[in-house]
Design a protein around this motif. Structure first.
Motif, short mmCIF file in Angstrom:
data_model
loop_
_atom_site.label_atom_id
_atom_site.label_comp_id
_atom_site.label_asym_id
_atom_site.label_seq_id
_atom_site.Cartn_x
_atom_site.Cartn_y
_atom_site.Cartn_z
N ALA A 18 3.77 10.82 -4.24
CA ALA A 18 4.99 11.06 -5.05
C ALA A 18 4.55 12.26 -6.12
CB ALA A 18 5.34 10.23 -5.71
N TRP A 19 3.27 12.19 -6.61
CA TRP A 19 2.72 13.17 -7.55
C TRP A 19 2.76 14.50 -6.78
CZ3 TRP A 19 -2.20 15.49 -8.25
CH2 TRP A 19 -2.15 16.21 -9.59
N TYR A 20 1.95 14.40 -5.89
CA TYR A 20 1.65 15.64 -5.09
C TYR A 20 3.04 16.27 -4.72
CZ TYR A 20 -3.47 15.72 -4.70
OH TYR A 20 -4.68 15.27 -5.07
N ALA A 23 14.38 6.21 1.16
CA ALA A 23 14.02 4.62 1.39
C ALA A 23 13.68 4.27 2.72
CB ALA A 23 14.91 3.91 0.50
N MET A 24 14.83 4.70 3.44
CA MET A 24 14.79 4.49 4.92
C MET A 24 13.57 5.03 5.48
SD MET A 24 15.80 2.99 7.76
CE MET A 24 17.75 2.58 7.25
N GLY A 25 13.25 6.28 5.20
CA GLY A 25 12.14 6.91 5.84
C GLY A 25 10.88 6.25 5.39
N LEU A 26 10.74 5.83 4.11
CA LEU A 26 9.54 5.28 3.90
C LEU A 26 9.33 3.99 4.54
CD1 LEU A 26 7.07 4.91 1.85
CD2 LEU A 26 8.44 4.09 -0.02
N VAL A 27 10.32 3.17 4.52
CA VAL A 27 10.05 1.89 5.25
C VAL A 27 10.02 2.06 6.70
CG1 VAL A 27 11.49 0.49 3.58
CG2 VAL A 27 12.55 1.54 5.74
N VAL A 28 10.48 2.98 7.41
CA VAL A 28 10.08 3.36 9.00
C VAL A 28 8.66 3.69 9.05
CG1 VAL A 28 10.66 4.98 10.75
CG2 VAL A 28 12.49 3.87 9.36
N LEU A 64 0.91 -1.17 0.08
CA LEU A 64 0.07 -0.12 0.13
C LEU A 64 0.87 1.35 -0.08
CD1 LEU A 64 -2.84 -1.05 2.58
CD2 LEU A 64 -2.99 -1.03 0.04
N TRP A 65 1.94 1.19 0.85
CA TRP A 65 2.83 2.25 1.06
C TRP A 65 3.59 2.70 -0.34
CZ3 TRP A 65 2.97 6.20 4.41
CH2 TRP A 65 2.09 6.10 5.66
N LEU A 66 4.04 1.22 -0.97
CA LEU A 66 4.76 1.65 -2.14
C LEU A 66 3.89 2.01 -3.28
CD1 LEU A 66 7.15 0.69 -3.79
CD2 LEU A 66 6.13 -1.53 -4.12
N PHE A 67 2.57 1.80 -3.29
CA PHE A 67 1.44 2.32 -4.27
C PHE A 67 1.58 3.91 -4.25
CE2 PHE A 67 -0.43 -1.88 -5.13
CZ PHE A 67 0.11 -1.94 -6.29
N MET A 68 1.56 4.25 -2.70
CA MET A 68 1.47 5.65 -2.77
C MET A 68 2.37 6.60 -3.05
SD MET A 68 -1.03 5.90 0.79
CE MET A 68 0.25 5.18 1.75
N VAL A 116 7.56 -5.70 5.07
CA VAL A 116 7.77 -4.31 4.71
C VAL A 116 8.95 -3.81 3.67
CG1 VAL A 116 7.55 -1.89 5.33
CG2 VAL A 116 6.25 -3.51 6.51
N ILE A 117 9.99 -4.32 4.17
CA ILE A 117 11.19 -3.95 3.49
C ILE A 117 11.35 -4.90 2.22
CG2 ILE A 117 13.78 -4.39 3.76
CD1 ILE A 117 13.69 -3.63 6.53
N HIS A 118 11.02 -5.99 2.30
CA HIS A 118 10.83 -7.00 1.00
C HIS A 118 10.26 -6.20 -0.10
CE1 HIS A 118 11.83 -10.62 -1.35
NE2 HIS A 118 10.48 -10.65 -1.32
N THR A 119 8.74 -5.84 0.41
CA THR A 119 7.97 -5.27 -0.89
C THR A 119 8.26 -4.20 -1.26
OG1 THR A 119 6.23 -4.72 1.01
CG2 THR A 119 5.95 -6.80 0.08
N ILE A 120 8.92 -3.05 -0.47
CA ILE A 120 9.04 -1.93 -0.83
C ILE A 120 10.52 -1.56 -1.61
CG2 ILE A 120 9.27 0.58 0.05
CD1 ILE A 120 7.30 -0.27 2.09
N THR A 121 11.44 -2.09 -0.72
CA THR A 121 13.08 -1.67 -1.26
C THR A 121 13.78 -2.94 -1.49
OG1 THR A 121 13.83 -1.55 1.14
CG2 THR A 121 12.75 0.43 0.13
N ALA A 122 13.30 -4.03 -0.93
CA ALA A 122 14.44 -5.22 -1.12
C ALA A 122 15.59 -4.85 -0.93
CB ALA A 122 14.25 -5.85 -2.68
N GLY A 123 15.93 -4.10 0.37
CA GLY A 123 16.99 -4.01 0.89
C GLY A 123 17.67 -2.94 0.30
N GLY A 124 17.34 -2.36 -0.63
CA GLY A 124 18.12 -1.10 -1.56
C GLY A 124 17.54 0.06 -1.01
N PRO A 125 17.88 1.08 -1.79
CA PRO A 125 19.03 1.15 -2.64
C PRO A 125 20.46 1.08 -2.13
CG PRO A 125 18.50 3.46 -2.45
CD PRO A 125 17.36 2.60 -1.60
#
Length: 294
Positions: A137-139, A156-161, A124-128, A232-241
């Motif tokens: 991201a658009w706004y 990326a860290m802020g988003l997964v947190v 859900l957060w990845l889509f937003m 959460v980490i696996h679906t959003i960033t997969a540990g990256g970048p």
């Protein structure tokens, strides 16, 4: 006078604790023992042969700069997740405790996010925040900020947190709200009569009485940030970048299931277990001394 239940003989007590002991043996002690055993070997990916290396896997890990960097990443991540999930939860619990009209609806809406699984919350957060179709991201782009958590490690860290703490706020809210309901109203009213304002009453009376609950949630949230945030980490960033969000539990997965380095993955799981155990002991030995059980 305290009343205690006593049993004649040992058969009934043993039968009562046997299911829990069996579950702990099968799902905790046996896997932990297997991890310790496999950490002393380098098995091939197909499990057909194993080469004894002793503590070689641990020596390699402790000399690996990428693995040491994952310790720092995990520490930063766990601290941020704990703070971001506990502070808003306490604030919302205080508001709910003071609310009169619509209190039931307010509390129900706050509890709902806890029902969302971490992996689903990550999606859900990845889509937003998707750099192409994400509404947030658009706004942000309209405001002149180019959001791109795929390339920016801080974003990326802020988003997964935020994604990890979002659902946890509901869990913490339940405990804080229950603890606030247990605070004696007579003590609060006496302080108010003496002229103490709301924040004065909160810092000097309410918060010390909440310390047992706060301590419990601190331990639980630290353990949660170490283990249950994998989805959460696996679906959003997969540990990256560039491994900027690779925490210890995710590195165990990536080295074991992706790179097929089973010996190193087992050694990492042992180290992770020891680290979490030490953190829990430190919390109970140091922080619990400041807890007021009144």
């Amino acid at each position: 006078m305290e009343k205690r239940v006593t049993f004649r003989g040992w058969i009934l007590p043993a039968a009562l604790v046997a299911p829990q002991l069996l579950i702990s043996l099968v799902f905790f002690f046996y896997p932990a023992g297997q991890a310790v055993y496999q950490s002393l070997f380098i098995p091939d990916p197909f499990g057909l042969s194993m080469q004894w290396v002793g503590l070689g896997n641990f020596e390699f890990l402790l000399s690996d700069p990428f693995y040491r960097a994952s310790f720092v990443t995990t520490a930063v991540f766990s601290i941020l997740v704990t703070l971001v999930s506990m502070i808003p939860a306490l604030f919302l619990a205080v508001l709910a405790d003071r609310l009169i009209k619509g209190a039931g609806t307010y509390r129900t809406l706050l509890i709902w996010p806890y029902a969302v699984a971490p992996a689903i919350a990550g999606v859900l957060w990845l889509f937003m925040f998707n750099t192409r179709v994400g509404v947030v991201a658009w706004y942000l782009g309209l405001l002149g900020y180019d959001w791109n958590h795929v390339l920016n490690g801080g974003e990326a860290m802020g988003l997964v947190v935020v994604a990890s703490a979002w659902g946890r706020i509901s869990y913490n809210f339940l405990f804080f709200f229950a603890a606030l309901q247990a605070v004696p109203k007579s003590v609060i009213e006496a302080a108010a009569i003496d002229g103490a304002r709301f924040w004065r009453r909160f810092w000097t009376i309410v918060l010390p009485l909440l310390s047992p609950t706060t301590f419990f949630l601190l331990v639980v949230n630290v353990v949660y940030s170490f283990f249950e945030t994998f989805g959460v980490i696996h679906t959003i960033t997969a540990g990256g970048p560039q491994q900027s969000t690779t925490i210890l539990v995710y590195k165990v997965y990536r080295d074991g299931f992706v790179s097929q380095d089973l010996g190193s993955s087992a050694a990492q799981s042992v180290i992770l277990l020891v680290v979490v155990g030490l953190l829990t002991v430190i919390q109970f030995k140091v922080i619990e001394k400041r807890v007021h059980y009144g």
